[in-house]
Design a protein around this motif. Structure first.
Motif, PDB file in Angstrom:
ATOM      1  N   VAL A  20       0.837  -1.200   0.000  1.00 17.18           N
ATOM      2  CA  VAL A  20       0.000   0.000   0.000  1.00 17.18           C
ATOM      3  C   VAL A  20       0.872   1.251   0.000  1.00 17.18           C
ATOM      4  CG1 VAL A  20      -1.824  -1.236   1.231  1.00 17.18           C
ATOM      5  CG2 VAL A  20      -0.168   0.128   2.524  1.00 17.18           C
ATOM      6  N   ALA A  23       0.016   7.544   2.433  1.00 19.50           N
ATOM      7  CA  ALA A  23      -0.768   8.699   1.993  1.00 19.50           C
ATOM      8  C   ALA A  23      -0.549   9.921   2.865  1.00 19.50           C
ATOM      9  CB  ALA A  23      -2.259   8.345   1.985  1.00 19.50           C
ATOM     10  N   THR A  35      -0.129   7.444   7.638  1.00 19.02           N
ATOM     11  CA  THR A  35      -1.458   7.133   7.132  1.00 19.02           C
ATOM     12  C   THR A  35      -1.301   6.345   5.843  1.00 19.02           C
ATOM     13  OG1 THR A  35      -2.399   9.138   8.091  1.00 19.02           O
ATOM     14  CG2 THR A  35      -3.664   8.066   6.358  1.00 19.02           C
ATOM     15  N   LEU A  36      -1.963   5.197   5.771  1.00 23.24           N
ATOM     16  CA  LEU A  36      -1.821   4.281   4.646  1.00 23.24           C
ATOM     17  C   LEU A  36      -3.103   4.250   3.820  1.00 23.24           C
ATOM     18  CD1 LEU A  36      -0.385   1.268   6.677  1.00 23.24           C
ATOM     19  CD2 LEU A  36       0.909   3.164   5.652  1.00 23.24           C
ATOM     20  N   ALA A  37      -2.953   4.285   2.515  1.00 24.36           N
ATOM     21  CA  ALA A  37      -4.096   4.104   1.620  1.00 24.36           C
ATOM     22  C   ALA A  37      -4.338   2.604   1.504  1.00 24.36           C
ATOM     23  CB  ALA A  37      -3.808   4.721   0.258  1.00 24.36           C
ATOM     24  N   PRO A  39      -7.678   0.498   1.686  1.00 18.00           N
ATOM     25  CA  PRO A  39      -9.131   0.362   1.872  1.00 18.00           C
ATOM     26  C   PRO A  39      -9.575  -1.017   2.333  1.00 18.00           C
ATOM     27  CG  PRO A  39      -8.556   0.540  -0.464  1.00 18.00           C
ATOM     28  CD  PRO A  39      -7.334   0.908   0.307  1.00 18.00           C
ATOM     29  N   ALA A  42      -8.794  -1.162   6.005  1.00 16.31           N
ATOM     30  CA  ALA A  42      -9.622  -0.202   6.744  1.00 16.31           C
ATOM     31  C   ALA A  42     -11.041  -0.719   6.939  1.00 16.31           C
ATOM     32  CB  ALA A  42      -9.645   1.143   6.021  1.00 16.31           C
ATOM     33  N   ASP A  75     -12.554   5.871   5.891  1.00 17.35           N
ATOM     34  CA  ASP A  75     -12.447   6.475   4.559  1.00 17.35           C
ATOM     35  C   ASP A  75     -11.339   5.837   3.720  1.00 17.35           C
ATOM     36  OD1 ASP A  75     -14.478   8.264   5.319  1.00 17.35           O
ATOM     37  OD2 ASP A  75     -13.020   9.666   6.146  1.00 17.35           O
ATOM     38  N   GLU A  77      -8.546   4.567   4.677  1.00 15.43           N
ATOM     39  CA  GLU A  77      -7.187   4.779   5.155  1.00 15.43           C
ATOM     40  C   GLU A  77      -7.018   4.220   6.569  1.00 15.43           C
ATOM     41  OE1 GLU A  77      -5.829   8.799   2.749  1.00 15.43           O
ATOM     42  OE2 GLU A  77      -6.646   9.027   4.775  1.00 15.43           O
ATOM     43  N   SER A  79      -4.342   4.545   9.941  1.00 14.88           N
ATOM     44  CA  SER A  79      -3.233   5.287  10.524  1.00 14.88           C
ATOM     45  C   SER A  79      -2.611   4.495  11.669  1.00 14.88           C
ATOM     46  CB  SER A  79      -3.679   6.665  11.019  1.00 14.88           C
ATOM     47  OG  SER A  79      -4.517   6.551  12.156  1.00 14.88           O
TER      48      SER A  79
END
Length: 291
Positions: A20, A23, A35-37, A39, A42, A75, A77, A79
């Protein structure tokens, strides 16, 4: 005598492994928040769970993953707050926006939720406070009044104070008095525990033990997220075992990464961590005798 707390529930959905993108990155006191994108992670994550990072890059000799508690998952992401304690975690804190990381998650068992509206006390030590953000938001959404006690040795070692302040009443303590009240988190806990119907904690093992003992003495159920080293994160290596009292009253070595990291505070035998108690299930086969 207060009955033992029930075990933490298992996760509803299995973990995934993904590469990932980072972000977001920001300093948080002496720590770094990434913070990682992510999804798919998440949407599966629940308060109390963690993720495990491959560290050092594709040619690194750092073979074991680093397990870090999830702070928030929303959303698309996820963290995490990382403390640069060794080569692996230091490598993580050096990641920049746009870099990619290999991560598995969410892993472990979540914090159990109390009946809606139950007043709650959450207690965080150092960067362990970040792991209480998702839980505190869920408690508030369920109608609970939440008090958060956040402590550290110094002001720089505090974490997530402002973020928790948006969700709960916050009491801050530092050992040296550089922020908030001078003293330990247990001093503040003693003053507010009478308002709580349930206690949650995340932080150093010594703090977890003290908070769990305070809760038990007050007749309040408690749940703690332990910070044992979780080398594999999936229950294979057995490096993160703790002596934990089961529902049958017998002690077994439980893996923090799979049976935990959340345990009932009165189930962990903190005084025996790092030892082989004579009465643990299977000790007789290892030649351990009753004292």
């Amino acid at each position: 005598m207060t009955p033992l707390t029930t075990p933490a529930p298992r996760a509803a959905r299995p973990p995934v492994q993904r590469v990932v993108r980072v972000a977001g990155r920001r300093p948080v006191g002496d720590y770094v928040e990434l913070t990682l994108a992510a999804p798919e992670i998440a949407e599966r994550a629940e308060p109390g769970q963690f993720v495990a990072f491959a560290v050092g890059g594709p040619t690194s000799g750092l073979l074991l993953r680093r397990s870090i508690a999830i702070a928030t998952a929303r959303d698309g992401e996820v963290s995490v707050v990382v403390s640069a304690a060794g080569p692996g975690s230091t490598w993580l804190t050096e990641r920049q926006v746009g870099d990619t990381v290999d991560v598995v998650g969410p892993l472990g068992r979540r914090y159990p939720m109390p009946p809606p509206g139950t007043p709650a006390l959450v207690v965080g030590g150092g960067y362990g406070s970040a792991a209480l953000l998702g839980l505190t938001a869920a408690l508030r959404d369920a109608g609970s009044a939440v008090v958060a006690v956040v402590g550290a040795a110094t002001a720089g070692r505090l974490c997530s104070v402002d973020d928790l302040g948006e969700l709960a009443e916050v009491v801050v303590t530092t050992d040296d008095g550089s922020a908030g009240q001078r003293g330990w988190v247990t001093d503040a806990v003693a003053r507010v525990i009478g308002r709580a119907g349930i206690v949650y904690a995340c932080g150093p093992m010594g703090m977890l033990r003290a908070v769990a003992e305070q809760a038990t003495a007050a007749g309040v159920p408690s749940y703690v997220a332990v910070e044992e080293s979780m080398a594999c994160g999936i229950g294979v290596c057995m490096t993160c075992v703790l002596p934990v009292v089961g529902e049958d009253g017998r002690t077994r070595f439980s893996r923090s990464c799979t049976e935990g990291p959340v345990f009932g505070g009165d189930r962990v035998r903190f005084a025996d961590v790092g030892t082989l108690p004579w009465d643990v299930v299977g000790a007789d086969a290892m030649g351990v005798v009753q004292p």
